[in-house]
Write a protein that holds these residues in place. Structure first.
Motif, PDB file in Angstrom:
ATOM      1  N   ASP A 128       0.830  -1.215   0.000  1.00 42.55           N
ATOM      2  CA  ASP A 128       0.000   0.000   0.000  1.00 42.55           C
ATOM      3  C   ASP A 128       0.857   1.254   0.000  1.00 42.55           C
ATOM      4  O   ASP A 128       0.492   2.280   0.604  1.00 42.55           O
ATOM      5  CB  ASP A 128      -0.954   0.000   1.206  1.00 42.55           C
ATOM      6  CG  ASP A 128      -1.972  -1.119   1.123  1.00 42.55           C
ATOM      7  OD1 ASP A 128      -2.377  -1.466   0.001  1.00 42.55           O
ATOM      8  OD2 ASP A 128      -2.343  -1.661   2.179  1.00 42.55           O
ATOM      9  N   GLY A 129       1.983   1.178  -0.689  1.00 45.16           N
ATOM     10  CA  GLY A 129       2.868   2.328  -0.805  1.00 45.16           C
ATOM     11  C   GLY A 129       2.407   3.276  -1.891  1.00 45.16           C
ATOM     12  O   GLY A 129       1.277   3.182  -2.385  1.00 45.16           O
ATOM     13  N   PRO A 130       3.279   4.196  -2.289  1.00 46.80           N
ATOM     14  CA  PRO A 130       2.883   5.198  -3.287  1.00 46.80           C
ATOM     15  C   PRO A 130       2.500   4.563  -4.623  1.00 46.80           C
ATOM     16  O   PRO A 130       3.091   3.581  -5.047  1.00 46.80           O
ATOM     17  CB  PRO A 130       4.141   6.071  -3.431  1.00 46.80           C
ATOM     18  CG  PRO A 130       5.260   5.220  -2.923  1.00 46.80           C
ATOM     19  CD  PRO A 130       4.676   4.362  -1.849  1.00 46.80           C
ATOM     20  N   TRP A 131       1.497   5.156  -5.259  1.00 46.64           N
ATOM     21  CA  TRP A 131       1.049   4.693  -6.572  1.00 46.64           C
ATOM     22  C   TRP A 131       1.866   5.430  -7.627  1.00 46.64           C
ATOM     23  O   TRP A 131       1.629   6.588  -7.903  1.00 46.64           O
ATOM     24  CB  TRP A 131      -0.435   5.000  -6.734  1.00 46.64           C
ATOM     25  CG  TRP A 131      -1.036   4.432  -7.982  1.00 46.64           C
ATOM     26  CD1 TRP A 131      -1.213   5.081  -9.160  1.00 46.64           C
ATOM     27  CD2 TRP A 131      -1.541   3.117  -8.158  1.00 46.64           C
ATOM     28  NE1 TRP A 131      -1.791   4.250 -10.069  1.00 46.64           N
ATOM     29  CE2 TRP A 131      -2.013   3.025  -9.486  1.00 46.64           C
ATOM     30  CE3 TRP A 131      -1.648   1.993  -7.333  1.00 46.64           C
ATOM     31  CZ2 TRP A 131      -2.580   1.869 -10.017  1.00 46.64           C
ATOM     32  CZ3 TRP A 131      -2.215   0.840  -7.853  1.00 46.64           C
ATOM     33  CH2 TRP A 131      -2.672   0.782  -9.184  1.00 46.64           C
ATOM     34  N   GLN A 132       2.857   4.749  -8.164  1.00 42.31           N
ATOM     35  CA  GLN A 132       3.862   5.299  -9.075  1.00 42.31           C
ATOM     36  C   GLN A 132       4.833   6.224  -8.324  1.00 42.31           C
ATOM     37  O   GLN A 132       4.430   7.258  -7.803  1.00 42.31           O
ATOM     38  CB  GLN A 132       3.263   6.099 -10.235  1.00 42.31           C
ATOM     39  CG  GLN A 132       2.423   5.305 -11.199  1.00 42.31           C
ATOM     40  CD  GLN A 132       2.033   6.141 -12.407  1.00 42.31           C
ATOM     41  OE1 GLN A 132       2.540   7.235 -12.626  1.00 42.31           O
ATOM     42  NE2 GLN A 132       1.095   5.633 -13.191  1.00 42.31           N
ATOM     43  N   SER A 133       6.078   5.817  -8.274  1.00 36.37           N
ATOM     44  CA  SER A 133       7.090   6.668  -7.641  1.00 36.37           C
ATOM     45  C   SER A 133       8.349   6.777  -8.492  1.00 36.37           C
ATOM     46  O   SER A 133       9.270   7.506  -8.126  1.00 36.37           O
ATOM     47  CB  SER A 133       7.466   6.115  -6.259  1.00 36.37           C
ATOM     48  OG  SER A 133       8.011   4.810  -6.380  1.00 36.37           O
ATOM     49  N   THR A 134       8.399   6.051  -9.613  1.00 33.35           N
ATOM     50  CA  THR A 134       9.590   6.084 -10.455  1.00 33.35           C
ATOM     51  C   THR A 134       9.205   6.394 -11.895  1.00 33.35           C
ATOM     52  O   THR A 134       8.037   6.308 -12.274  1.00 33.35           O
ATOM     53  CB  THR A 134      10.320   4.731 -10.439  1.00 33.35           C
ATOM     54  OG1 THR A 134       9.465   3.728 -11.030  1.00 33.35           O
ATOM     55  CG2 THR A 134      10.686   4.314  -9.022  1.00 33.35           C
ATOM     56  N   ILE A 135      10.209   6.773 -12.673  1.00 35.73           N
ATOM     57  CA  ILE A 135      10.034   6.971 -14.111  1.00 35.73           C
ATOM     58  C   ILE A 135      10.922   5.962 -14.809  1.00 35.73           C
ATOM     59  O   ILE A 135      12.140   5.955 -14.620  1.00 35.73           O
ATOM     60  CB  ILE A 135      10.406   8.403 -14.550  1.00 35.73           C
ATOM     61  CG1 ILE A 135       9.499   9.406 -13.834  1.00 35.73           C
ATOM     62  CG2 ILE A 135      10.297   8.537 -16.066  1.00 35.73           C
ATOM     63  CD1 ILE A 135       9.852  10.849 -14.145  1.00 35.73           C
ATOM     64  N   GLY A 136      10.330   5.093 -15.578  1.00 35.49           N
ATOM     65  CA  GLY A 136      11.087   4.029 -16.219  1.00 35.49           C
ATOM     66  C   GLY A 136      12.005   4.525 -17.318  1.00 35.49           C
ATOM     67  O   GLY A 136      11.749   5.547 -17.961  1.00 35.49           O
ATOM     68  N   GLY A 137      13.065   3.776 -17.531  1.00 32.46           N
ATOM     69  CA  GLY A 137      13.962   4.053 -18.637  1.00 32.46           C
ATOM     70  C   GLY A 137      13.454   3.390 -19.908  1.00 32.46           C
ATOM     71  O   GLY A 137      12.670   2.443 -19.863  1.00 32.46           O
ATOM     72  N   ASP A 138      13.886   3.911 -21.034  1.00 33.84           N
ATOM     73  CA  ASP A 138      13.486   3.369 -22.331  1.00 33.84           C
ATOM     74  C   ASP A 138      14.551   2.416 -22.863  1.00 33.84           C
ATOM     75  O   ASP A 138      15.747   2.581 -22.608  1.00 33.84           O
ATOM     76  CB  ASP A 138      13.296   4.504 -23.336  1.00 33.84           C
ATOM     77  CG  ASP A 138      12.152   5.426 -22.951  1.00 33.84           C
ATOM     78  OD1 ASP A 138      10.990   5.022 -23.142  1.00 33.84           O
ATOM     79  OD2 ASP A 138      12.423   6.540 -22.450  1.00 33.84           O
ATOM     80  N   LEU A 139      14.110   1.425 -23.624  1.00 32.91           N
ATOM     81  CA  LEU A 139      15.025   0.574 -24.387  1.00 32.91           C
ATOM     82  C   LEU A 139      15.064   1.000 -25.848  1.00 32.91           C
ATOM     83  O   LEU A 139      16.130   1.034 -26.456  1.00 32.91           O
ATOM     84  CB  LEU A 139      14.604  -0.891 -24.270  1.00 32.91           C
ATOM     85  CG  LEU A 139      14.682  -1.512 -22.874  1.00 32.91           C
ATOM     86  CD1 LEU A 139      14.280  -2.989 -22.938  1.00 32.91           C
ATOM     87  CD2 LEU A 139      16.069  -1.367 -22.278  1.00 32.91           C
ATOM     88  N   HIS A 140      13.902   1.308 -26.416  1.00 34.21           N
ATOM     89  CA  HIS A 140      13.837   1.727 -27.813  1.00 34.21           C
ATOM     90  C   HIS A 140      14.714   2.963 -28.028  1.00 34.21           C
ATOM     91  O   HIS A 140      14.612   3.952 -27.315  1.00 34.21           O
ATOM     92  CB  HIS A 140      12.399   2.049 -28.204  1.00 34.21           C
ATOM     93  CG  HIS A 140      12.232   2.363 -29.659  1.00 34.21           C
ATOM     94  ND1 HIS A 140      12.039   1.386 -30.607  1.00 34.21           N
ATOM     95  CD2 HIS A 140      12.258   3.540 -30.319  1.00 34.21           C
ATOM     96  CE1 HIS A 140      11.948   1.943 -31.798  1.00 34.21           C
ATOM     97  NE2 HIS A 140      12.073   3.260 -31.652  1.00 34.21           N
TER      98      HIS A 140
END
Length: 313
Positions: A128-140
């Motif tokens: 039950d932690g934060p809903w979205q806390s990171t920004i993912g890196g791209d592979l493309h």
């Protein structure tokens, strides 16, 4: 009937995946950390089946197992077996086939887990932690650097291209033609480390590759880059990697191989937040295990018939 020990059967599945009826087989799920415990458990066995490099068979081990006649390892090579000592003690060493697809699949699981921050996000979701806390890196559009372009590395290149990545590769004897055949560009080792957003290790451990990636090499990597090693731990200087991770000189590491396995409790790789690690699972799949133990039994049958197969010289 000859006595057979199957070592390091962590999941306790070996005896159910093949027909061992021609021998008196015993499976050991626990890993023997001491030589005395190992010898006490298997001293009367004529046949021993080992899983990859989990338990080294050194000259001292062979000397203390006078009953041993046949040693079978999963896979076609095993750097943890002293083959000269095996020959000196009259022990035949045989191997099995090993699929290259499973370690490729796990490597991409680690790459995706790192770049999309799956572990912290999944942990937060369950607690039950934060809903979205990171920004993912791209592979493309990013660069995948492959140290090694053999059976596994070449498969990695195909999948990297499918993700829309630019794929570069290096190994000591890699040719430009071979790299192009695999959909990669041949570059120098230093250029690969400097250009890549993900560096993935797929080399065989040897005197030439031991410590290949050390402090200097890690310093060439981008601060936002990831190092992934599912090959052999000793190819990367472990202390230098810990230092780079602690200092944030690279973004993180995906690891499936360690110089000591099982990895000791409290080791830095167990606690560093920028490490995504698995307990050497690269080859641990149902199909691979069925192949290992079926072919181990075939090795036993051939040995008993006086015509050993898949002998490792």
């Amino acid at each position: 009937m000859l006595r057979c020990a199957v070592l390091d059967d962590y999941q306790g599945v070996a005896l159910g995946l093949a027909d061992w009826s021609r021998v008196r087989a015993t499976s050991f799920r626990e890993h023997f950390t001491g030589l005395d415990d190992l010898v006490a458990a298997i001293h009367d066995c004529e046949i021993v089946v080992i899983m990859r490099e989990r338990t080294p068979f050194t000259a001292e081990v062979f000397a203390r197992l006078p009953s041993l006649r046949l040693l079978i390892t999963s896979g076609a090579r095993n750097a943890a077996i002293d083959l000269a000592a095996a020959r000196a003690h009259g022990v035949t060493v045989c191997g099995t086939a090993s699929g290259s697809a499973p370690p490729v699949e796990l490597t991409w699981a680690l790459i995706l887990g790192l770049t999309r921050h799956l572990l912290p996000e999944a942990t937060a979701f369950r607690s039950d932690g934060p809903w979205q806390s990171t920004i993912g890196g791209d592979l493309h559009g990013r660069t995948l650097g492959l140290l090694g372009l053999g059976k596994i590395g070449s498969r990695m290149a195909v999948i990297g291209r499918a993700f829309g990545m630019d794929v570069v590769a290096w190994s000591e004897h890699l040719t430009e033609e071979r790299a192009l055949e695999c959909g990669a560009r041949l570059v120098s080792k230093d250029a690969l480390l400097a250009e890549s957003d993900v560096v993935s290790v797929h080399l065989v451990l040897s005197d030439r590759t031991r410590g290949l990636v050390g402090e200097r090499e890690l310093s060439l990597m981008k601060p936002a880059a990831y190092l992934v090693n599912t090959s052999r731990a000793a190819i990367v200087d472990q202390d230098a990697l810990v230092s780079a991770l602690r200092a944030g000189r690279i973004a993180g590491a995906g690891l499936d191989v360690f110089e000591v396995e099982p990895l000791p409790a409290g080791h830095a790789f167990r606690t560093l937040p920028n490490v995504l690690a698995t307990p050497h699972l690269g080859y641990v799949t149902e199909l691979n295990y069925r192949t290992y133990f079926r072919e181990a039994v075939e090795d036993i049958d051939a040995f008993l018939a006086g015509a050993p197969i898949r002998v490792i010289p």
